[in-house]
Design a protein around this motif. Structure first.
Motif, short mmCIF file in Angstrom:
data_model
loop_
_atom_site.label_atom_id
_atom_site.label_comp_id
_atom_site.label_asym_id
_atom_site.label_seq_id
_atom_site.Cartn_x
_atom_site.Cartn_y
_atom_site.Cartn_z
N LYS A 171 0.85 -1.20 0.00
CA LYS A 171 0.00 0.00 0.00
C LYS A 171 0.87 1.24 0.00
O LYS A 171 0.62 2.20 -0.72
CB LYS A 171 -0.93 -0.01 1.22
CG LYS A 171 -1.91 1.14 1.23
CD LYS A 171 -2.83 1.08 2.45
CE LYS A 171 -3.81 2.27 2.44
NZ LYS A 171 -4.64 2.29 3.67
N ASP A 172 1.89 1.24 0.83
CA ASP A 172 2.96 2.24 0.79
C ASP A 172 4.22 1.53 1.26
O ASP A 172 4.25 0.30 1.37
CB ASP A 172 2.63 3.48 1.64
CG ASP A 172 2.36 3.16 3.10
OD1 ASP A 172 3.01 2.26 3.67
OD2 ASP A 172 1.48 3.81 3.70
N GLY A 230 -8.22 -13.48 -3.57
CA GLY A 230 -8.07 -12.75 -4.81
C GLY A 230 -6.71 -12.09 -4.87
O GLY A 230 -5.87 -12.28 -3.99
N HIS A 231 -6.50 -11.30 -5.91
CA HIS A 231 -5.21 -10.66 -6.16
C HIS A 231 -5.38 -9.15 -6.03
O HIS A 231 -5.95 -8.52 -6.92
CB HIS A 231 -4.70 -11.02 -7.55
CG HIS A 231 -4.60 -12.49 -7.79
ND1 HIS A 231 -5.67 -13.24 -8.24
CD2 HIS A 231 -3.58 -13.36 -7.62
CE1 HIS A 231 -5.30 -14.50 -8.36
NE2 HIS A 231 -4.03 -14.61 -7.98
N PRO A 232 -4.90 -8.54 -4.95
CA PRO A 232 -5.05 -7.09 -4.77
C PRO A 232 -3.96 -6.30 -5.49
O PRO A 232 -2.80 -6.71 -5.54
CB PRO A 232 -4.91 -6.93 -3.25
CG PRO A 232 -3.98 -8.04 -2.84
CD PRO A 232 -4.27 -9.19 -3.78
N ASN A 233 -4.34 -5.17 -6.05
CA ASN A 233 -3.38 -4.27 -6.69
C ASN A 233 -3.82 -2.84 -6.36
O ASN A 233 -4.93 -2.42 -6.73
CB ASN A 233 -3.36 -4.50 -8.21
CG ASN A 233 -2.26 -3.72 -8.90
OD1 ASN A 233 -2.25 -2.50 -8.91
ND2 ASN A 233 -1.32 -4.45 -9.50
N VAL A 234 -2.98 -2.12 -5.62
CA VAL A 234 -3.34 -0.82 -5.07
C VAL A 234 -2.73 0.31 -5.90
O VAL A 234 -1.55 0.26 -6.24
CB VAL A 234 -2.88 -0.70 -3.60
CG1 VAL A 234 -3.24 0.68 -3.03
CG2 VAL A 234 -3.51 -1.80 -2.75
N PHE A 235 -3.55 1.31 -6.19
CA PHE A 235 -3.07 2.50 -6.89
C PHE A 235 -3.17 3.71 -5.97
O PHE A 235 -4.24 4.04 -5.46
CB PHE A 235 -3.89 2.75 -8.16
CG PHE A 235 -3.55 4.03 -8.86
CD1 PHE A 235 -2.33 4.19 -9.49
CD2 PHE A 235 -4.44 5.10 -8.86
CE1 PHE A 235 -2.00 5.38 -10.12
CE2 PHE A 235 -4.12 6.29 -9.49
CZ PHE A 235 -2.89 6.44 -10.12
N LEU A 271 0.94 -2.97 3.93
CA LEU A 271 0.51 -3.89 2.89
C LEU A 271 -0.96 -4.18 3.01
O LEU A 271 -1.57 -3.97 4.06
CB LEU A 271 1.23 -5.25 3.05
CG LEU A 271 2.73 -5.30 3.24
CD1 LEU A 271 3.09 -6.64 3.83
CD2 LEU A 271 3.41 -5.09 1.92
N VAL A 272 -1.52 -4.71 1.93
CA VAL A 272 -2.80 -5.41 2.01
C VAL A 272 -2.52 -6.87 1.67
O VAL A 272 -1.62 -7.17 0.86
CB VAL A 272 -3.87 -4.82 1.07
CG1 VAL A 272 -4.23 -3.41 1.49
CG2 VAL A 272 -3.40 -4.83 -0.37
N ALA A 273 -3.27 -7.78 2.29
CA ALA A 273 -3.03 -9.19 2.05
C ALA A 273 -4.29 -9.98 2.28
O ALA A 273 -5.10 -9.65 3.15
CB ALA A 273 -1.93 -9.70 2.99
N PHE A 274 -4.47 -11.04 1.49
CA PHE A 274 -5.50 -12.02 1.79
C PHE A 274 -4.82 -13.12 2.57
O PHE A 274 -3.87 -13.75 2.09
CB PHE A 274 -6.17 -12.58 0.54
CG PHE A 274 -7.38 -13.41 0.88
CD1 PHE A 274 -8.62 -12.83 1.00
CD2 PHE A 274 -7.26 -14.78 1.12
CE1 PHE A 274 -9.74 -13.58 1.34
CE2 PHE A 274 -8.37 -15.55 1.46
CZ PHE A 274 -9.62 -14.94 1.58
#
Length: 425
Positions: A296-297, A340-345, A301-304
């Protein structure tokens, strides 16, 4: 009736992780029975326009994993992979795939090459090092080893690196043992043999750093033997171990990775972060299952993953201070959508996808991380022809400026294709 699998079904699936062979048999039959009942004529449901990234007639196309963008920083070139060899079959090193760069505006091909180092989930690990430089892996047949190439698209200069890449900056790359991956998780391994990495032993195997200024300098920065001494568990003693999913931070001063081990058939995961400046290693998640992560920065993070308190869902992990703070990432459906697959903008918007629902439709969403609002972008069909190593996850990715979304999909004529969607189109 909802086409999504219920929370109860997901909890049962989590329970059966302890018995992977049995789970695989039950899951396959259960999915097929659900499909017979819920199947639809629709192959794509979306208000957005997804356009195929075209190559040559008769070729399937894809990019690979969800943590990199096919586009360069200027968003004027697209990097991807193409194959005439059917992607419903297992990867075959005697059937090389193409590395391709094309102009986003004109569609003209800027660069082409072939590689024998690939799988269907991550390809040859192609990625942008700068606006005009790419790196990807290949197999040197003469020497019988894996290497990587750095190509400057402006000058056409090619630099050969003596080892395969997993994640990289312009100054250095990180890598691991693809032979170990091929044995324990062939979805991400390569089929050829590199004698330098066969049966290394845990004291010499692990994560390596490659000096790209000195392309043949390789340094083992953390061994599997060392990893097993960090918060050691009884399940590690007689297990088979590997590392995977190395991901550099936005400032490239640290990286995350998964340490996975197999006690008989049972799999255990944990997520760690390594500081390249201090060489400090910290355990971030360690409750048996960690799946897909994204920065995330530079310190969160973000995570499943799973935790003993809340179970399987998306989490935010902050390690900016001495302590590691893990909290649920709350948005509508966050506890029921599944992995799922996270992708952060830009720390504000997150793309996530799902695995096939009862009707074999995979769903693509955008989550507003500031308001917790979620909106569905598309639902796309995946045939049972694509399964196991040949599955085609959407692997959603933002472009660097956030103007485009990319996915891999098999909804159209049951061939794997890379699709581009211009936002608000």
């Amino acid at each position: 009736m909802s086409k999504n699998y219920s929370i109860v079904e997901r909890k049962l699936a989590a329970f059966f992780r302890r018995f992977p062979t049995l789970k695989k048999k039950i899951k396959s039959k259960y999915q097929y029975l659900n499909y017979l009942f819920y199947r639809s004529k629709d192959r794509i449901i979306s208000d957005s326009n997804f356009i195929e990234v075209e190559y040559k007639e008769g070729y399937e196309t894809f990019f690979g994993y969800y943590d990199k963008s096919p586009m360069n920083r200027s968003e004027d070139k697209i990097l991807f992979q193409a194959t005439k060899y059917p992607t419903t079959k297992l990867p075959n090193p005697n059937e090389p795939i193409a590395i391709v760069v094309k102009c986003n505006e004109t569609g003209l091909i800027v660069y082409e090459d072939l590689t024998r180092a690939y799988n269907w989930q991550q390809g040859a690990k192609p990625m942008w090092l700068s606006d005009n430089e790419i790196i990807y892996n290949f197999y040197d047949i003469d020497e019988g080893v894996y290497k990587s190439k750095i190509v400057n698209l402006s000058t056409k200069q090619v630099k050969l690196i003596g080892y395969p890449n997993y994640d990289a900056t312009a100054q250095f790359a990180l890598t691991l043992n693809f032979d170990t991956l091929n044995k324990l998780r062939p979805d991400y391994g390569y089929r050829e043999v590199d004698s330098r990495f066969v049966d290394l032993g845990y004291a010499k195997d692990g994560i390596f750093k490659i000096d790209l200024e000195n392309e043949n300098k390789l340094e083992l920065i953390i061994s599997i033997e060392e990893l097993c001494k960090i918060d050691s568990k009884d399940s590690m003693a007689k297990a088979k171990h590997k590392v995977n999913h190395i991901m550099l931070s936005p400032e490239c001063d640290k990286f995350i990775f998964l340490h996975r081990w197999f006690e008989d058939e049972r799999k255990f995961d944990r997520l760690l972060v390594y500081d390249l400046l201090t060489r400090e290693i910290r355990v971030l998640l360690d409750d048996e299952m960690v799946s897909h992560c994204f920065w995330k920065d530079n310190n969160s993070l973000v995570a499943f993953a799973t935790t003993k308190k809340l179970g399987d869902r998306y989490y935010e992990i902050d390690f900016s201070n001495d302590s590691v703070i893990v909290k649920e990432l709350e948005f509508e459906g966050s506890n029921s959508l599944g992995d799922g697959h996270p992708n952060v903008f830009n720390k504000k918007e997150m793309l996530i996808d799902t695995y096939p629902d009862r009707a074999r439709m995979k769903n693509l969403y955008v989550v507003n991380l500031e308001t917790s609002e979620i909106s569905k972008v598309a639902s796309l069909f995946e045939s049972f022809k694509f399964k196991g190593e040949t599955r085609c996850d959407l692997h959603p990715r933002w472009s660097p400026k956030g103007n485009y979304i990319f996915i891999d999909s098999v909804h159209n004529n049951e061939t794997r294709k890379l699709y581009i969607n211009k936002r608000n189109s």
